[in-house]
Write a protein that holds these residues in place. Structure first.
Motif, PDB file in Angstrom:
ATOM      1  N   LYS A   1      17.770  25.749   7.603  1.00 22.85           N
ATOM      2  CA  LYS A   1      17.149  24.514   7.122  1.00 22.85           C
ATOM      3  C   LYS A   1      17.057  24.502   5.601  1.00 22.85           C
ATOM      4  CE  LYS A   1      12.943  21.713   7.498  1.00 22.85           C
ATOM      5  NZ  LYS A   1      11.630  21.552   8.151  1.00 22.85           N
ATOM      6  N   TYR A   2      17.423  23.359   5.014  1.00 20.66           N
ATOM      7  CA  TYR A   2      17.315  23.184   3.565  1.00 20.66           C
ATOM      8  C   TYR A   2      16.147  22.254   3.235  1.00 20.66           C
ATOM      9  CZ  TYR A   2      18.011  21.002  -0.968  1.00 20.66           C
ATOM     10  OH  TYR A   2      17.797  20.509  -2.236  1.00 20.66           O
ATOM     11  N   VAL A   3      15.373  22.623   2.226  1.00 22.11           N
ATOM     12  CA  VAL A   3      14.384  21.713   1.645  1.00 22.11           C
ATOM     13  C   VAL A   3      14.537  21.816   0.125  1.00 22.11           C
ATOM     14  CG1 VAL A   3      12.722  21.916   3.538  1.00 22.11           C
ATOM     15  CG2 VAL A   3      12.556  23.485   1.586  1.00 22.11           C
ATOM     16  N   PRO A   4      14.297  20.733  -0.610  1.00 25.49           N
ATOM     17  CA  PRO A   4      14.416  20.780  -2.076  1.00 25.49           C
ATOM     18  C   PRO A   4      13.340  21.665  -2.692  1.00 25.49           C
ATOM     19  CG  PRO A   4      13.571  18.662  -1.359  1.00 25.49           C
ATOM     20  CD  PRO A   4      13.983  19.389  -0.122  1.00 25.49           C
ATOM     21  N   PRO A   5      13.537  22.090  -3.947  1.00 21.80           N
ATOM     22  CA  PRO A   5      12.605  23.025  -4.602  1.00 21.80           C
ATOM     23  C   PRO A   5      11.134  22.634  -4.525  1.00 21.80           C
ATOM     24  CG  PRO A   5      14.545  22.740  -5.952  1.00 21.80           C
ATOM     25  CD  PRO A   5      14.675  21.760  -4.821  1.00 21.80           C
TER      26      PRO A   5
ATOM     27  N   SER B   1       9.584  21.056  -2.343  1.00 24.39           N
ATOM     28  CA  SER B   1       9.044  21.230  -0.999  1.00 24.39           C
ATOM     29  C   SER B   1       8.606  22.672  -0.748  1.00 24.39           C
ATOM     30  CB  SER B   1      10.082  20.804   0.040  1.00 24.39           C
ATOM     31  OG  SER B   1      10.277  19.403  -0.004  1.00 24.39           O
ATOM     32  N   LEU B   2       9.110  23.605  -1.532  1.00 24.62           N
ATOM     33  CA  LEU B   2       8.661  24.995  -1.406  1.00 24.62           C
ATOM     34  C   LEU B   2       7.228  25.122  -1.923  1.00 24.62           C
ATOM     35  CD1 LEU B   2      11.898  26.899  -2.492  1.00 24.62           C
ATOM     36  CD2 LEU B   2      11.097  26.364  -0.182  1.00 24.62           C
ATOM     37  N   ARG B   3       6.859  24.280  -2.869  1.00 25.20           N
ATOM     38  CA  ARG B   3       5.472  24.213  -3.337  1.00 25.20           C
ATOM     39  C   ARG B   3       4.587  23.713  -2.201  1.00 25.20           C
ATOM     40  NH1 ARG B   3       1.955  23.571  -7.695  1.00 25.20           N
ATOM     41  NH2 ARG B   3       0.920  21.573  -7.952  1.00 25.20           N
ATOM     42  N   HIS B   4       5.064  22.685  -1.483  1.00 24.05           N
ATOM     43  CA  HIS B   4       4.348  22.190  -0.314  1.00 24.05           C
ATOM     44  C   HIS B   4       4.257  23.280   0.758  1.00 24.05           C
ATOM     45  CE1 HIS B   4       4.103  17.697  -0.948  1.00 24.05           C
ATOM     46  NE2 HIS B   4       4.734  18.122  -2.015  1.00 24.05           N
ATOM     47  N   THR B   5       5.333  24.037   0.896  1.00 26.35           N
ATOM     48  CA  THR B   5       5.357  25.118   1.878  1.00 26.35           C
ATOM     49  C   THR B   5       4.258  26.130   1.575  1.00 26.35           C
ATOM     50  OG1 THR B   5       7.731  24.887   2.287  1.00 26.35           O
ATOM     51  CG2 THR B   5       6.742  27.025   2.791  1.00 26.35           C
ATOM     52  N   SER B   6       4.117  26.488   0.313  1.00 22.08           N
ATOM     53  CA  SER B   6       3.107  27.465  -0.092  1.00 22.08           C
ATOM     54  C   SER B   6       1.706  26.986   0.277  1.00 22.08           C
ATOM     55  CB  SER B   6       3.201  27.713  -1.605  1.00 22.08           C
ATOM     56  OG  SER B   6       2.312  28.730  -2.011  1.00 22.08           O
ATOM     57  N   GLY B   7       1.390  25.737  -0.062  1.00 24.49           N
ATOM     58  CA  GLY B   7       0.068  25.198   0.241  1.00 24.49           C
ATOM     59  C   GLY B   7      -0.170  25.037   1.728  1.00 24.49           C
ATOM     60  N   THR B   8       0.869  24.605   2.451  1.00 27.91           N
ATOM     61  CA  THR B   8       0.732  24.376   3.887  1.00 27.91           C
ATOM     62  C   THR B   8       0.507  25.671   4.651  1.00 27.91           C
ATOM     63  OG1 THR B   8       2.105  22.385   3.786  1.00 27.91           O
ATOM     64  CG2 THR B   8       1.884  23.444   5.940  1.00 27.91           C
TER      65      THR B   8
ATOM     66  N   THR C   1       0.834  -1.200   0.000  1.00 28.72           N
ATOM     67  CA  THR C   1       0.000   0.000   0.000  1.00 28.72           C
ATOM     68  C   THR C   1       0.866   1.247   0.000  1.00 28.72           C
ATOM     69  OG1 THR C   1      -1.711  -1.153   1.239  1.00 28.72           O
ATOM     70  CG2 THR C   1      -1.815   1.250   1.217  1.00 28.72           C
ATOM     71  N   VAL C   2       0.532   2.165  -0.905  1.00 24.40           N
ATOM     72  CA  VAL C   2       1.236   3.444  -0.968  1.00 24.40           C
ATOM     73  C   VAL C   2       0.508   4.444  -0.095  1.00 24.40           C
ATOM     74  CG1 VAL C   2       2.030   5.315  -2.460  1.00 24.40           C
ATOM     75  CG2 VAL C   2       2.025   2.967  -3.309  1.00 24.40           C
ATOM     76  N   SER C   3       1.203   5.063   0.827  1.00 22.56           N
ATOM     77  CA  SER C   3       0.589   6.040   1.735  1.00 22.56           C
ATOM     78  C   SER C   3      -0.064   7.162   0.956  1.00 22.56           C
ATOM     79  CB  SER C   3       1.654   6.614   2.680  1.00 22.56           C
ATOM     80  OG  SER C   3       1.127   7.684   3.431  1.00 22.56           O
ATOM     81  N   GLY C   4      -1.243   7.594   1.409  1.00 21.90           N
ATOM     82  CA  GLY C   4      -1.949   8.677   0.730  1.00 21.90           C
ATOM     83  C   GLY C   4      -1.269  10.018   0.882  1.00 21.90           C
ATOM     84  N   GLU C   5      -0.507  10.199   1.969  1.00 25.49           N
ATOM     85  CA  GLU C   5       0.148  11.482   2.199  1.00 25.49           C
ATOM     86  C   GLU C   5       1.500  11.520   1.522  1.00 25.49           C
ATOM     87  OE1 GLU C   5       2.001  14.283   5.771  1.00 25.49           O
ATOM     88  OE2 GLU C   5       1.034  12.387   6.245  1.00 25.49           O
ATOM     89  N   ILE C   6       1.780  12.591   0.817  1.00 27.50           N
ATOM     90  CA  ILE C   6       3.088  12.769   0.222  1.00 27.50           C
ATOM     91  C   ILE C   6       4.030  13.243   1.316  1.00 27.50           C
ATOM     92  CG2 ILE C   6       4.429  14.072  -1.471  1.00 27.50           C
ATOM     93  CD1 ILE C   6       1.901  14.318  -3.135  1.00 27.50           C
ATOM     94  N   LYS C   7       4.978  12.383   1.680  1.00 29.59           N
ATOM     95  CA  LYS C   7       5.883  12.723   2.768  1.00 29.59           C
ATOM     96  C   LYS C   7       7.011  13.599   2.248  1.00 29.59           C
ATOM     97  CE  LYS C   7       4.860   8.667   5.569  1.00 29.59           C
ATOM     98  NZ  LYS C   7       5.397   7.476   6.251  1.00 29.59           N
ATOM     99  N   ARG C   8       6.793  14.880   2.294  1.00 34.50           N
ATOM    100  CA  ARG C   8       7.797  15.808   1.815  1.00 34.50           C
ATOM    101  C   ARG C   8       7.962  16.913   2.858  1.00 34.50           C
ATOM    102  NH1 ARG C   8       9.358  16.082  -3.558  1.00 34.50           N
ATOM    103  NH2 ARG C   8       7.455  15.041  -4.196  1.00 34.50           N
ATOM    104  N   ASP C   9       9.169  17.391   3.012  1.00 36.29           N
ATOM    105  CA  ASP C   9       9.437  18.402   4.016  1.00 36.29           C
ATOM    106  C   ASP C   9       8.899  19.753   3.561  1.00 36.29           C
ATOM    107  OD1 ASP C   9      10.350  19.357   6.361  1.00 36.29           O
ATOM    108  OD2 ASP C   9      12.458  18.900   6.028  1.00 36.29           O
ATOM    109  N   PHE C  10       8.818  20.692   4.472  1.00 38.41           N
ATOM    110  CA  PHE C  10       8.381  22.048   4.148  1.00 38.41           C
ATOM    111  C   PHE C  10       8.988  22.986   5.174  1.00 38.41           C
ATOM    112  CE2 PHE C  10       5.470  20.461   7.263  1.00 38.41           C
ATOM    113  CZ  PHE C  10       5.144  21.559   8.047  1.00 38.41           C
ATOM    114  N   LEU C  11       8.847  24.278   4.930  1.00 41.92           N
ATOM    115  CA  LEU C  11       9.359  25.289   5.853  1.00 41.92           C
ATOM    116  C   LEU C  11       8.211  25.928   6.624  1.00 41.92           C
ATOM    117  CD1 LEU C  11      11.980  27.149   3.604  1.00 41.92           C
ATOM    118  CD2 LEU C  11      12.414  25.349   5.283  1.00 41.92           C
ATOM    119  N   GLU C  12       8.429  26.128   7.911  1.00 40.79           N
ATOM    120  CA  GLU C  12       7.482  26.898   8.716  1.00 40.79           C
ATOM    121  C   GLU C  12       7.593  28.365   8.281  1.00 40.79           C
ATOM    122  OE1 GLU C  12       5.549  25.725  11.203  1.00 40.79           O
ATOM    123  OE2 GLU C  12       6.360  23.738  11.659  1.00 40.79           O
ATOM    124  N   SER C  13       6.585  29.181   8.624  1.00 42.23           N
ATOM    125  CA  SER C  13       6.597  30.594   8.222  1.00 42.23           C
ATOM    126  C   SER C  13       7.832  31.314   8.766  1.00 42.23           C
ATOM    127  CB  SER C  13       5.319  31.292   8.691  1.00 42.23           C
ATOM    128  OG  SER C  13       5.154  31.143  10.097  1.00 42.23           O
TER     129      SER C  13
END
Length: 384
Positions: free
Chosen positions: A317-321, A323-330, A170-182
């Motif tokens: 803190k470093y996150v890949p490019p 993950s910045l998309r994830h940051t925006s949505g989060t 089973t593939v997890s429904g959540e995309i486990k990707r890092d993000f940045l806090e505000s």
């Protein structure tokens, strides 16, 4: 399209096709006065007839063909994008052909597919030193499914697809990707504005602000930014394939327009002035916003490599490019923006995708704890 002129209004049409490891050719001579697109259409129809004649004569040979031959035919006729075909080739080359390549295609049964999947589950990746992820195994299963569907529906050499019904992890429904806090975004912006390269600083703030896919920013051209209205149009991406970089429509084939902040517009103008000064002879409107030292578009990993080194040097803190998309949505989710609006911002076609892109931030978790602490703590009542 393969044809050549052999006389006045006379042409020779040639086709070839790989069948069981052998190349089979067919040719036809035609006489026509058609020109331009009409001629091309006629040629394409004749090519189809010739290829169909090879198929009809070779069906018996295909019944004896091995898996590698059928997979070659599948790749040659696949209507998938170049990037998808590249991924198919990689999956075939890495493990699939080693297991199935020598087998007669029509004799492959469900137990062979199950055995292959079982091997994948126990394999350790040389790249990560860890077992293959459920997502990777799913990619292999999906590749086999489309190849066997091709053999069933197009080549008509099998009646049932043996991949159907084969279970995978089973593939997890959540995309486990890092993000940045505000707060981390603010810290990074401060460091980049003081010590970073302007183009990478602009790339960072534009990525977080727009929530673009990195490929959409790499493919962004100045003509997509209207400085008068402050509107950015996002409808193209620059994608790397085995044949080089190609410009294509966005992943969801949408066209998003966003109003940019005054500050981002100001920084974009600064960047454009520099580019105009460095390359005055170029039509800037048609040029990429983010370029290398030769004035060409940045490579797919350019920002990732620069940002990783920069963060390491600055101790942040470093996150890949992506993950910045994830940051925006989060961060939008943290501010209680409706999920549907966040999906529109990110260019998603359905809400379930957006749900995977928003994560719980520390701020929200603290608020949750505060609320639940208040609810579950006994209240002291005064006795008169």
């Amino acid at each position: 399209m393969s044809y050549r002129k052999i006389g006045q209004n006379k042409y020779k049409v040639d086709v070839e096709k790989l069948v069981d490891g052998k190349r089979k050719r067919r040719a036809k001579r035609i006489t026509t006065k058609l020109k331009g697109k009409d001629l091309e259409f006629l040629i394409s129809e004749i090519e189809k007839e010739l290829l169909e004649s090879i198929d009809s004569e070779s069906n018996g040979d295909l019944l004896k063909a091995n898996f590698e031959t059928i997979s070659d035919l599948f790749l040659a006729h696949s209507q998938a994008t170049q990037r998808t075909k590249d991924s198919y080739e990689q999956l075939l080359r890495l493990r699939t052909l080693d297991f199935f390549g020598h087998m007669t295609f029509t004799e492959i049964k469900k137990h062979d597919i199950i055995s292959f999947i079982s091997n994948l589950k126990s394999e350790i990746s040389k790249k990560t030193g860890k077992p293959l992820s459920p997502k990777t195994i799913k990619h292999y299963r999906n590749l086999l499914q489309v190849i066997f569907n091709y053999a069933k529906d197009e080549l008509e050499i099998i009646e049932k697809n043996p991949v159907v019904g084969v279970k995978i992890p089973t593939v997890s429904g959540e995309i486990k990707r890092d993000f940045l806090e505000s707060s981390e975004v603010q810290e990074t912006i401060l460091k980049l504005s003081k010590h970073g390269d302007l183009k990478y600083f602009v790339f960072f703030i534009l990525e977080v602000y727009t929530g673009c896919r990195p490929s959409e920013l790499y493919g962004l051209k100045w003509e997509k930014i209207d400085f008068k209205s402050g509107i950015i149009t996002i409808n193209e991406a620059l994608v790397k394939t085995k044949k080089g970089y190609i410009q294509k429509t966005t992943k969801s084939k949408d066209c998003r327009k966003q109003k940019l902040s005054a500050y981002i517009l100001m920084k974009l103008k600064e960047l454009k002035e520099i580019e105009t000064y460095k390359y005055p002879e170029k039509d800037q409107a048609k040029q990429y916003v983010f370029t290398n030292d030769q004035g060409l578009h940045l490579g797919q990993a350019a920002f990732k490599e620069y940002f990783r080194r920069f963060c390491q040097k600055q101790g942040i803190k470093y996150v890949p490019p992506y993950s910045l998309r994830h940051t925006s949505g989060t961060l939008l989710s943290e501010s209680n923006i409706p999920l549907k609006s966040i999906g529109s911002h990110l260019g998603h076609t359905n809400q379930s995708t957006t749900e995977k892109y928003v994560h719980a931030t520390t701020k929200v978790e603290d608020e949750i704890k505060e609320i639940l602490t208040h609810i579950t703590t006994p209240k002291i009542t005064k006795i008169n």
